[in-house]
Write a protein that holds these residues in place. Structure first.
Motif, PDB file in Angstrom:
ATOM      1  N   ARG A  76      61.594 -31.360  51.519  1.00  0.00           N
ATOM      2  CA  ARG A  76      61.602 -32.888  51.409  1.00  0.00           C
ATOM      3  C   ARG A  76      62.492 -33.719  50.231  1.00  0.00           C
ATOM      4  O   ARG A  76      63.125 -34.571  50.201  1.00  0.00           O
ATOM      5  N   ALA A  77      62.548 -32.633  49.314  1.00  0.00           N
ATOM      6  CA  ALA A  77      63.370 -33.251  47.881  1.00  0.00           C
ATOM      7  C   ALA A  77      64.769 -32.409  47.801  1.00  0.00           C
ATOM      8  O   ALA A  77      65.594 -32.573  46.886  1.00  0.00           O
ATOM      9  N   LEU A  83      75.033 -38.320  39.598  1.00  0.00           N
ATOM     10  CA  LEU A  83      73.671 -39.038  40.209  1.00  0.00           C
ATOM     11  C   LEU A  83      74.094 -40.263  41.183  1.00  0.00           C
ATOM     12  O   LEU A  83      75.120 -40.605  40.999  1.00  0.00           O
ATOM     13  N   ILE A  84      73.267 -40.368  42.099  1.00  0.00           N
ATOM     14  CA  ILE A  84      73.414 -41.374  43.148  1.00  0.00           C
ATOM     15  C   ILE A  84      71.717 -41.946  43.244  1.00  0.00           C
ATOM     16  O   ILE A  84      71.018 -41.433  42.964  1.00  0.00           O
ATOM     17  N   ARG A  85      71.957 -42.981  43.961  1.00  0.00           N
ATOM     18  CA  ARG A  85      70.617 -43.954  44.248  1.00  0.00           C
ATOM     19  C   ARG A  85      70.203 -43.806  45.780  1.00  0.00           C
ATOM     20  O   ARG A  85      69.093 -44.102  45.962  1.00  0.00           O
ATOM     21  N   THR A  86      71.237 -43.101  46.561  1.00  0.00           N
ATOM     22  CA  THR A  86      70.960 -43.210  48.125  1.00  0.00           C
ATOM     23  C   THR A  86      69.856 -42.191  48.369  1.00  0.00           C
ATOM     24  O   THR A  86      69.860 -41.027  47.969  1.00  0.00           O
ATOM     25  N   PRO A  87      68.753 -42.585  49.071  1.00  0.00           N
ATOM     26  CA  PRO A  87      67.731 -41.399  49.358  1.00  0.00           C
ATOM     27  C   PRO A  87      68.117 -40.484  50.088  1.00  0.00           C
ATOM     28  O   PRO A  87      69.153 -40.450  50.901  1.00  0.00           O
ATOM     29  N   VAL A  96      69.037 -39.271  43.046  1.00  0.00           N
ATOM     30  CA  VAL A  96      69.257 -38.004  43.437  1.00  0.00           C
ATOM     31  C   VAL A  96      70.178 -37.355  43.018  1.00  0.00           C
ATOM     32  O   VAL A  96      71.134 -38.157  42.498  1.00  0.00           O
ATOM     33  N   SER A  97      70.190 -36.102  42.340  1.00  0.00           N
ATOM     34  CA  SER A  97      71.218 -35.332  41.709  1.00  0.00           C
ATOM     35  C   SER A  97      72.062 -34.640  42.594  1.00  0.00           C
ATOM     36  O   SER A  97      71.647 -33.890  43.388  1.00  0.00           O
ATOM     37  N   LEU A 147      71.659 -30.942  46.838  1.00  0.00           N
ATOM     38  CA  LEU A 147      71.279 -32.348  46.302  1.00  0.00           C
ATOM     39  C   LEU A 147      69.961 -32.202  46.094  1.00  0.00           C
ATOM     40  O   LEU A 147      69.348 -31.708  46.690  1.00  0.00           O
ATOM     41  N   LYS A 148      69.394 -32.853  45.200  1.00  0.00           N
ATOM     42  CA  LYS A 148      67.781 -32.904  44.771  1.00  0.00           C
ATOM     43  C   LYS A 148      67.368 -34.105  44.343  1.00  0.00           C
ATOM     44  O   LYS A 148      67.803 -34.757  43.346  1.00  0.00           O
TER      45      LYS A 148
END
Length: 264
Positions: free
Chosen positions: A220-221, A198-202, A188-189, A181-182
């Motif tokens: 961190r990413a 794609l998702i929005r969860t950090p 976040v891909s 996940l990146k």
């Protein structure tokens, strides 16, 4: 080799065309699967399941009378509980479905590719169960209970599925399929063996929900699935990178995360 020829299943859906289509599709995708009953409502499905004791149940969520979630709840007294594959056109039922220990979740219309993936998961799981059972005592259910507890126990708080988007579609992505996940801009891909979502969860929230034995945050990413890593290398500047075993992917490792690879 463990015999999987005796796998049985019940189909329950109030749409006759879907029952027919699913029956035919399963005969192509999973020839060892014997459909022992095909029902149009929840009450009939529950009676057939209790009588036939199938290994697998393909269960529509919205049915007249007793819905699929209620049928699943009523199966708690059956030993062993069959693998429950929920089928629905409404993805908002996903969380509720997995509260009832769903083994998988198929969204209508069911694609051939997605059904094949489900069939492979069923085969793999039952092979493991029957191998373990045969290894101990062929007449004992203890091995099955241990495996079911590991895979379906509500005590396991780690994510099994990620709700993600792909184009205009909302998909339920099995965590087992995720390679890494990146974080990229506001999203976040999620990179899997079957494509990108794609998702929005950090990431900082995701890492808390993923099994730390299976997923490491190497930057961190970036979060990576450990068994997707092929090798770890440094470039001429001393920077560390992990190379994944598929897709020729190279991911940077931050200085703080390099200690994760000392034992590798």
């Amino acid at each position: 080799m463990v015999d999987l020829k005796t796998i049985t299943a019940v189909i329950a859906d109030d749409e006759p065309l879907l029952r027919h289509h699913l029956n035919r599709s399963l005969s192509d995708a999973f020839p060892q699967l014997d459909i022992v009953a095909s029902e149009a409502d929840g009450k009939s499905a529950l009676e057939s399941i209790k009588q036939k004791r199938p290994d697998v149940v393909f269960l529509d969520i919205r049915m007249p009378g007793l819905d699929g979630i209620s049928v699943a709840k009523a199966l708690n007294g059956i030993d062993p509980i069959p693998l429950i594959i929920f089928i629905t056109a409404y993805d908002e039922y996903a969380i509720q479905a997995f509260d009832e220990h769903a083994f998988d979740y198929l969204l209508k219309p069911i694609t051939e590719k997605r059904l094949l993936k489900t069939c492979e998961r069923i085969r793999s799981y039952l092979f493991s169960v029957r191998t373990e059972q045969r290894r101990t005592d062929p007449n004992s259910v203890e091995a099955i209970e241990r495996l079911v507890a590991r895979i379906q126990s509500p005590a396991n708080s780690y994510l099994r599925w990620i709700k993600a988007s792909k184009g205009d579609d909302i998909c339920l992505v099995p965590v087992d399929d995720v390679n890494y996940l990146k974080a990229e801009d506001k999203y976040v891909s999620v990179y899997t063996r079957y494509g990108e979502y794609l998702i929005r969860t950090p990431l900082k929230e995701l890492i808390k929900q993923l099994d730390p034995d299976l997923f490491w945050q190497i930057h961190r990413a970036t979060i990576v699935r450990v068994d997707a890593i092929d090798r770890v290398k440094r470039d001429f500047t001393g920077k560390m990178y992990v190379h994944l075993s598929s897709d020729n992917v190279k991911l940077a490792v931050s200085r703080n995360a390099q200690g994760l690879f000392k034992q590798m």
